[in-house]
Enzyme design. Structure first.
Site, PDB file in Angstrom:
ATOM      1  CG  ASN A 150      -0.352  -0.160   2.495  1.00  0.00           C
ATOM      2  OD1 ASN A 150       0.733  -0.728   2.619  1.00  0.00           O
ATOM      3  ND2 ASN A 150      -0.991   0.348   3.524  1.00  0.00           N
ATOM      4  N   GLY A 226       1.814  -5.978   7.246  1.00  0.00           N
ATOM      5  CA  GLY A 226       0.919  -6.618   6.285  1.00  0.00           C
ATOM      6  C   GLY A 226      -0.356  -7.070   6.962  1.00  0.00           C
ATOM      7  CB  THR A 230       0.428 -12.364   6.383  1.00  0.00           C
ATOM      8  OG1 THR A 230      -0.560 -12.261   5.385  1.00  0.00           O
ATOM      9  CG2 THR A 230       1.727 -12.824   5.773  1.00  0.00           C
ATOM     10  CD  GLU A 248       3.819  -1.886  13.659  1.00  0.00           C
ATOM     11  OE1 GLU A 248       2.647  -1.498  13.853  1.00  0.00           O
ATOM     12  OE2 GLU A 248       4.676  -1.886  14.545  1.00  0.00           O
ATOM     13  CB  CYS A 282      -2.906  -0.208   8.173  1.00  0.00           C
ATOM     14  SG  CYS A 282      -1.366   0.679   8.416  1.00  0.00           S
ATOM     15  CD  GLU A 460       7.459  -0.759  11.966  1.00  0.00           C
ATOM     16  OE1 GLU A 460       6.417  -0.293  11.466  1.00  0.00           O
ATOM     17  OE2 GLU A 460       8.316  -1.375  11.307  1.00  0.00           O
TER      18      GLU A 460
HETATM   19  O1  TXE Z   1      -0.866  -8.651   2.563  1.00  0.00           O
HETATM   20  P1  TXE Z   1       0.076  -9.804   2.994  1.00  0.00           P
HETATM   21  P2  TXE Z   1      -1.509  -8.460   1.160  1.00  0.00           P
HETATM   22  C1  TXE Z   1      -4.055  -6.147   4.784  1.00  0.00           C
HETATM   23  C2  TXE Z   1      -5.250  -5.779   3.987  1.00  0.00           C
HETATM   24  C3  TXE Z   1      -5.100  -6.566   2.745  1.00  0.00           C
HETATM   25  C4  TXE Z   1      -4.531  -7.831   3.293  1.00  0.00           C
HETATM   26  C5  TXE Z   1      -3.795  -8.640   2.315  1.00  0.00           C
HETATM   27  O2  TXE Z   1      -6.402  -6.156   4.680  1.00  0.00           O
HETATM   28  O3  TXE Z   1      -6.303  -6.787   2.084  1.00  0.00           O
HETATM   29  O4  TXE Z   1      -3.664  -7.397   4.320  1.00  0.00           O
HETATM   30  O5  TXE Z   1      -2.843  -7.833   1.625  1.00  0.00           O
HETATM   31  C6  TXE Z   1       4.441 -11.091   2.485  1.00  0.00           C
HETATM   32  N1  TXE Z   1       5.628 -15.413   4.967  1.00  0.00           N
HETATM   33  N2  TXE Z   1      -2.964  -5.241   4.655  1.00  0.00           N
HETATM   34  O6  TXE Z   1      -1.883  -9.661   0.411  1.00  0.00           O
HETATM   35  O7  TXE Z   1      -0.267 -11.027   2.241  1.00  0.00           O
HETATM   36  C7  TXE Z   1       3.917 -10.554   1.161  1.00  0.00           C
HETATM   37  O8  TXE Z   1       4.625 -11.097   0.076  1.00  0.00           O
HETATM   38  C8  TXE Z   1       6.324 -14.270   4.835  1.00  0.00           C
HETATM   39  C9  TXE Z   1      -2.711  -4.406   5.762  1.00  0.00           C
HETATM   40  O9  TXE Z   1      -0.545  -7.580   0.483  1.00  0.00           O
HETATM   41  O10 TXE Z   1       0.071  -9.835   4.457  1.00  0.00           O
HETATM   42  C10 TXE Z   1       4.126  -9.062   1.352  1.00  0.00           C
HETATM   43  O11 TXE Z   1       5.489  -8.717   1.122  1.00  0.00           O
HETATM   44  N3  TXE Z   1       5.876 -13.207   4.159  1.00  0.00           N
HETATM   45  C11 TXE Z   1      -1.426  -3.730   5.692  1.00  0.00           C
HETATM   46  C12 TXE Z   1       3.801  -8.868   2.824  1.00  0.00           C
HETATM   47  O12 TXE Z   1       3.981 -10.157   3.426  1.00  0.00           O
HETATM   48  C13 TXE Z   1       4.668 -13.285   3.592  1.00  0.00           C
HETATM   49  C14 TXE Z   1      -0.903  -3.365   4.392  1.00  0.00           C
HETATM   50  C15 TXE Z   1       2.361  -8.409   3.094  1.00  0.00           C
HETATM   51  O13 TXE Z   1       1.485  -9.291   2.422  1.00  0.00           O
HETATM   52  C16 TXE Z   1       3.876 -14.452   3.706  1.00  0.00           C
HETATM   53  C17 TXE Z   1      -1.213  -4.318   3.354  1.00  0.00           C
HETATM   54  C18 TXE Z   1       4.420 -15.551   4.421  1.00  0.00           C
HETATM   55  N4  TXE Z   1       3.759 -16.700   4.560  1.00  0.00           N
HETATM   56  C19 TXE Z   1      -2.236  -5.179   3.523  1.00  0.00           C
HETATM   57  N5  TXE Z   1       2.723 -14.243   3.044  1.00  0.00           N
HETATM   58  C20 TXE Z   1      -1.114  -2.735   6.751  1.00  0.00           C
HETATM   59  N6  TXE Z   1      -1.521  -2.984   7.982  1.00  0.00           N
HETATM   60  O14 TXE Z   1      -0.430  -1.769   6.495  1.00  0.00           O
HETATM   61  C21 TXE Z   1       2.771 -13.003   2.539  1.00  0.00           C
HETATM   62  N7  TXE Z   1       3.952 -12.429   2.848  1.00  0.00           N
END
Ligand code: TXE
Length: 490
Positions: A150, A226, A230, A248, A282, A460
């Site tokens: 994002n 993320g 996850t 976070e 977020c 952080e």
């Molecule tokens: O997040 P992911 P995504 C939320 C938001 C969104 C949802 C999914 O609700 O719809 O998360 O978004 C890495 N081991 N937020 O799919 O999957 C992945 O490659 C290690 C909130 O983008 O959590 C990426 O680099 N790493 C948020 C990172 O994790 C793994 C911002 C985030 O991906 C992994 C974005 C694994 N098993 C989405 N699986 C916020 N709070 O700021 C994925 N990744």
């Protein structure tokens, strides 16, 4: 344009030669390939980082700071190129990437380059025991940084800068959805004179590359931003190895509006806190609670203000709302809107996909306002992470506080009121890591940043980040005191 991994200062293809399509969301088309790195690539990155660690961790604070300041300066010099790359990769308005994302990436390096020169540890004199304790704060070694799509370069550097400032070497992975600016950062680091191997950037899917970083037995800590699911998975993988974790995660933040607020400022800011970056932050205030006395007025004014937002080509400087990040994400967000009625909501504005002339395959969605009756409905309980907010009225402080806290998340909250007593009572009771009063997303990088409950663990920002990326070691020195309090006898 194809992307490569950045390992030991060089740009290289993944060992497996596996690639992922990289999309431009504003046109809905593939425009490049990204490595899908496997265990072997992560191992190479680890080896590079491990080799660089003895020297980097012993590099003087002045020198580390100088190199990080140089990176900050080069990011600023390349601002227009980086902003254009970010906008193309993510779909966000170019104006937003230029005003916020890239300046903040530069600020992250500048801030931690300066913060490390002021970082200190504690000393404890054990009075009456003739002992002196001091705390050594040493870098952890090789650490992993994983960031989302994002705010790509903004959040990537928010982790890397403190890790490097504190003397660690890094294996980092940006989101596979938005890898471009992290790729461009490699070249900047080389130009700034960052020694080889201090920062290594591996690209790929979470389930392959990300998983390999988290599961690597010698990577000492993981800083992750993320999704909550996850984060929970990462915690399960990392916990048996006793890795240090900073998570976070998601948010579903209340925006609480009392009738005594500064109305115009509140209205203007609420449009931003709802829809900035297509609502994909977020910290967005996605649950809006309005005191009943001004609810009707707010409803009319909010709908009117939101209807004026311009949706369209991210490259157009007049665009307020660009494209959502991916087709998959667009489908997820629209499924909430399509089912709004079933979940007890009424769409007051928006809800439709938008066809932008010349960009018909881009992922555009109207900013959407849904009126709900009950905080327990799915629309108020689940993180949608798109341009969708709910609104509902409340009558008392007690009621709104109960609703604000009645959720699994606890990242941030916004409160609009000019009543100091109410403010102080509510801030103590709101379950969140950050509470903004009469503002939103005003950030001072020295402050602790993070959430409670399912929004994560750890903080952080400022010295909190430098503490996370260092291990405290207690050194206890016992001494003897002679009768006259001096070691030399008369
Ligand atoms: O997040 P992911 P995504 C939320 C938001 C969104 C949802 C999914 O609700 O719809 O998360 O978004 C890495 N081991 N937020 O799919 O999957 C992945 O490659 C290690 C909130 O983008 O959590 C990426 O680099 N790493 C948020 C990172 O994790 C793994 C911002 C985030 O991906 C992994 C974005 C694994 N098993 C989405 N699986 C916020 N709070 O700021 C994925 N990744």
């Amino acid at each position: 344009m194809n992307i490569q991994n950045y390992i030991y200062g060089r740009f290289i293809d993944p060992v497996s030669n596996e690639w992922i399509d990289n999309y431009n969301p504003s046109v809905g088309q593939v425009y490049g390939q990204t490595p899908n790195s496997g265990k072997e690539d992560v191992e190479k990155a680890f080896q590079a980082a491990n080799k660089a660690f003895p020297s980097w961790s012993n590099t003087s604070i002045d020198e580390r700071s100088r190199i990080l300041l140089k990176i900050a300066q080069l990011i600023t010099e390349k601002q227009s190129e980086l902003a254009a790359a970010e906008s193309k990769d993510n779909g966000k308005p170019l104006a937003l990437a230029t005003a916020i994302d890239i300046p903040r990436a530069s600020a992250n390096f500048r801030f931690f380059a300066n913060a490390i020169t002021q970082f200190a540890s504690e000393a404890h004199e054990s009075v009456g025991m003739d002992a002196m304790n001091f705390t050594l704060r040493q870098p952890l070694g090789v650490v992993g940084c994983i960031s989302p799509w994002n705010l790509p370069l903004y959040l990537f550097t928010w982790k890397i800068a403190p890790a490097l400032a504190a003397g660690n070497c890094v294996v980092a992975k940006p989101s596979e959805v938005t890898p471009m600016t992290a790729f461009l950062l490699g070249e900047i680091c080389n130009r700034a004179g960052l020694p080889k191997g201090v920062l290594n950037i591996v690209h790929g899917l979470g389930t392959t590359t990300g998983q390999a970083i988290v599961a690597h037995p010698k990577i000492k800590a993981i800083s992750f931003t993320g999704g909550t699911q996850t984060g929970a998975h990462i915690a399960r993988v990392a916990a048996p190895m006793f890795k240090k974790l900073s998570l976070e995660l998601g948010g579903k933040n209340p925006n609480i509006i009392f009738s005594d607020c500064d109305y115009e400022n509140m209205l203007h800011t609420t449009v931003r806190s709802s829809f900035a970056n297509q609502g994909q932050i977020c910290l967005c205030g996605s649950r809006i609670f309005v005191e009943r006395g001004i609810y009707q007025r707010f409803k009319v004014d909010f709908v009117e203000a939101v209807s004026k937002l311009k949706i369209g080509d991210p490259a157009n400087p007049k665009t307020d709302i660009g494209a959502l990040v991916s087709d998959q994400h667009l489908k997820k967000v629209t499924s909430y809107i399509a089912n709004a009625h079933k979940y007890g909501g009424t769409v007051l504005f928006g809800g439709n996909n938008v066809q932008v002339e010349g960009l018909e395959h881009g992922y555009y969605l109207q900013p959407t306002i849904i009126e709900v009756q009950d905080n327990q409905c799915k629309l108020n309980q689940e993180e949608i992470f798109g341009p969708v907010v709910t609104i509902m009225p409340f009558d008392t402080e007690e009621e709104v506080l109960q609703m604000a806290n009645d959720i699994t998340y606890g990242l941030s909250a916004t409160l609009w009121t000019n009543n100091l007593n109410r403010t102080m009572q509510m801030v103590k009771q709101i379950q969140a890591g950050i509470v903004w009063i009469n503002t939103w997303l005003l950030r001072d990088l020295r402050t602790p940043f993070g959430g409670v409950k399912n929004s994560g663990v750890g903080r952080e920002g400022g010295f909190e980040a430098l503490r996370f990326f260092t291990e405290p070691k207690n050194i206890c020195i016992k001494y003897q005191t002679s009768e006259n309090g001096l070691t030399t006898k008369k």
